[in-house]
Design a protein around this motif. Structure first.
Motif, PDB file in Angstrom:
ATOM      1  N   ASP A  60      -9.487   4.673   2.852  1.00 39.38           N
ATOM      2  CA  ASP A  60     -10.925   4.907   2.939  1.00 39.38           C
ATOM      3  C   ASP A  60     -11.557   5.209   1.578  1.00 39.38           C
ATOM      4  N   ARG A  61     -10.893   4.851   0.514  1.00 38.89           N
ATOM      5  CA  ARG A  61     -11.396   5.225  -0.816  1.00 38.89           C
ATOM      6  C   ARG A  61     -12.630   4.423  -1.239  1.00 38.89           C
ATOM      7  N   ASP A  62     -12.889   3.302  -0.588  1.00 36.23           N
ATOM      8  CA  ASP A  62     -14.033   2.469  -0.941  1.00 36.23           C
ATOM      9  C   ASP A  62     -14.734   2.029   0.344  1.00 36.23           C
ATOM     10  N   PRO A  63     -16.044   2.276   0.474  1.00 35.67           N
ATOM     11  CA  PRO A  63     -16.736   1.903   1.716  1.00 35.67           C
ATOM     12  C   PRO A  63     -16.829   0.408   1.949  1.00 35.67           C
ATOM     13  N   ARG A  64     -16.535  -0.421   0.925  1.00 28.28           N
ATOM     14  CA  ARG A  64     -16.613  -1.870   1.088  1.00 28.28           C
ATOM     15  C   ARG A  64     -15.392  -2.450   1.777  1.00 28.28           C
ATOM     16  N   VAL A  97      -7.412  -1.303  -3.757  1.00 26.67           N
ATOM     17  CA  VAL A  97      -6.325  -0.627  -4.455  1.00 26.67           C
ATOM     18  C   VAL A  97      -6.619  -0.688  -5.947  1.00 26.67           C
ATOM     19  N   THR A  98      -6.587   0.460  -6.596  1.00 26.19           N
ATOM     20  CA  THR A  98      -6.874   0.489  -8.028  1.00 26.19           C
ATOM     21  C   THR A  98      -5.706   1.054  -8.805  1.00 26.19           C
ATOM     22  N   VAL A  99      -5.544   0.576 -10.025  1.00 22.70           N
ATOM     23  CA  VAL A  99      -4.571   1.124 -10.964  1.00 22.70           C
ATOM     24  C   VAL A  99      -5.363   1.781 -12.084  1.00 22.70           C
ATOM     25  N   ALA A 100      -5.095   3.070 -12.317  1.00 23.24           N
ATOM     26  CA  ALA A 100      -5.854   3.825 -13.309  1.00 23.24           C
ATOM     27  C   ALA A 100      -5.051   3.959 -14.606  1.00 23.24           C
ATOM     28  N   TYR A 101      -5.788   3.880 -15.716  1.00 21.30           N
ATOM     29  CA  TYR A 101      -5.157   3.968 -17.044  1.00 21.30           C
ATOM     30  C   TYR A 101      -5.830   5.055 -17.875  1.00 21.30           C
ATOM     31  N   LEU A 102      -5.048   5.666 -18.742  1.00 20.31           N
ATOM     32  CA  LEU A 102      -5.544   6.650 -19.689  1.00 20.31           C
ATOM     33  C   LEU A 102      -5.781   5.992 -21.037  1.00 20.31           C
ATOM     34  N   ALA A 103      -6.941   6.309 -21.631  1.00 18.42           N
ATOM     35  CA  ALA A 103      -7.245   5.857 -22.989  1.00 18.42           C
ATOM     36  C   ALA A 103      -7.651   7.085 -23.805  1.00 18.42           C
ATOM     37  N   ARG A 104      -6.943   7.340 -24.863  1.00 15.31           N
ATOM     38  CA  ARG A 104      -7.285   8.452 -25.753  1.00 15.31           C
ATOM     39  C   ARG A 104      -8.086   7.884 -26.921  1.00 15.31           C
ATOM     40  N   VAL A 105      -9.275   8.428 -27.137  1.00 15.79           N
ATOM     41  CA  VAL A 105     -10.168   7.919 -28.184  1.00 15.79           C
ATOM     42  C   VAL A 105     -10.688   9.081 -29.019  1.00 15.79           C
ATOM     43  N   PRO A 106     -11.119   8.827 -30.246  1.00 16.56           N
ATOM     44  CA  PRO A 106     -11.677   9.885 -31.102  1.00 16.56           C
ATOM     45  C   PRO A 106     -12.951  10.480 -30.497  1.00 16.56           C
ATOM     46  N   ALA A 107     -13.222  11.725 -30.840  1.00  9.46           N
ATOM     47  CA  ALA A 107     -14.378  12.436 -30.278  1.00  9.46           C
ATOM     48  C   ALA A 107     -15.699  11.810 -30.695  1.00  9.46           C
ATOM     49  N   ASP A 108     -15.733  11.141 -31.822  1.00  8.12           N
ATOM     50  CA  ASP A 108     -16.983  10.562 -32.304  1.00  8.12           C
ATOM     51  C   ASP A 108     -17.132   9.086 -31.933  1.00  8.12           C
ATOM     52  N   THR A 109     -16.378   8.614 -30.935  1.00  8.48           N
ATOM     53  CA  THR A 109     -16.447   7.210 -30.536  1.00  8.48           C
ATOM     54  C   THR A 109     -17.830   6.892 -29.960  1.00  8.48           C
ATOM     55  N   PRO A 110     -18.548   5.924 -30.543  1.00  7.30           N
ATOM     56  CA  PRO A 110     -19.874   5.573 -30.009  1.00  7.30           C
ATOM     57  C   PRO A 110     -19.746   4.829 -28.683  1.00  7.30           C
TER      58      PRO A 110
END
Length: 225
Positions: free
Chosen positions: A163-167, A171-184
């Motif tokens: 029930d994670r999506d009303p449509r 099924v989703t695969v989630a990824y982590l991205a580490r970026v600098p604090a000043d990333t525009p």
């Protein structure tokens, strides 16, 4: 249009094939009897009227069988497509949890349903021929303007609650991205806006994205991503 008509086409082809077999059987009996009369002479046990009767009966039987076969095929098709037991088709998506060293996460404000106007993680559908990792990098760039190489993404996990999506089933695969604090950042595609949010002060999130972000803590603790 052709694909929509295809189920009806194959059901009719099946009926015609069965009808052809019945007609062939009837005509075969008649032909075999006629050949027997011609070769061996005499009066066969089956007369001309009997041959005609067999042929007509075969044709009638073929017609009835065609209708029966078509009806069975219709019911089978309906059972496969409309039954509660039918396996739902799952959609495949990828999401990105982009975080900075100062404890912020990148969210987008959705620009259309479902959850229009609500905050969510960047992400979207995985295109044909594309991996979920490639889709994650692409969607992050399209929706926020943040470019991260695919090999810099670390998988958090798969999320498949029915029930994670009303449509429907997603099924989703989630990824982590580490970026600098000043990333525009620059919102694009289906994102109305994009914004950095403190991880300890998040707004209500669309879908199950709160669970996805919580899963980041578990993945970091147990898998050192």
């Amino acid at each position: 249009m052709f694909l929509m008509l295809w189920p009806a086409i194959w059901r009719r082809l099946l009926a015609v094939m069965v009808s052809t077999v019945w007609v062939g059987v009837a005509l075969g009996i008649g032909a075999a009897t006629a050949i027997g009369v011609h070769i061996f002479g005499g009066t066969p046990d089956v007369g001309l009227l009997d041959l005609a009767y067999l042929t007509v009966s075969g044709i009638i039987g073929a017609s009835l069988t065609a209708d029966l076969t078509s009806g069975i095929a219709d019911r089978l098709h309906s059972r496969l497509t409309n039954s509660d037991d039918a396996v739902p088709i799952s959609k495949y998506t990828a999401d990105v949890v982009a975080v900075t060293d100062d404890g912020k996460v990148l969210l987008i404000e959705r620009d259309w349903p479902p959850y229009e106007g609500q905050w969510a993680l960047p992400g979207g559908h995985v295109d044909p021929g594309e991996t979920s990792r490639a889709a994650a990098a692409r969607e992050l760039a399209e929706e926020t303007g943040v470019h991260v190489a695919e090999d810099e993404l670390r998988q958090i996990g798969a999320f498949d609650r029915p029930d994670r999506d009303p449509r429907g089933r997603y099924v989703t695969v989630a990824y982590l991205a580490r970026v600098p604090a000043d990333t525009p950042i620059a919102a694009g595609d289906d994102a109305r806006t994009a914004r950095w949010w403190p991880l300890d002060s998040l707004p209500p999130l669309a879908f199950d994205h709160t669970d996805v972000i919580n899963g980041l803590a578990d993945a970091t603790t147990h898998h050192h991503i």
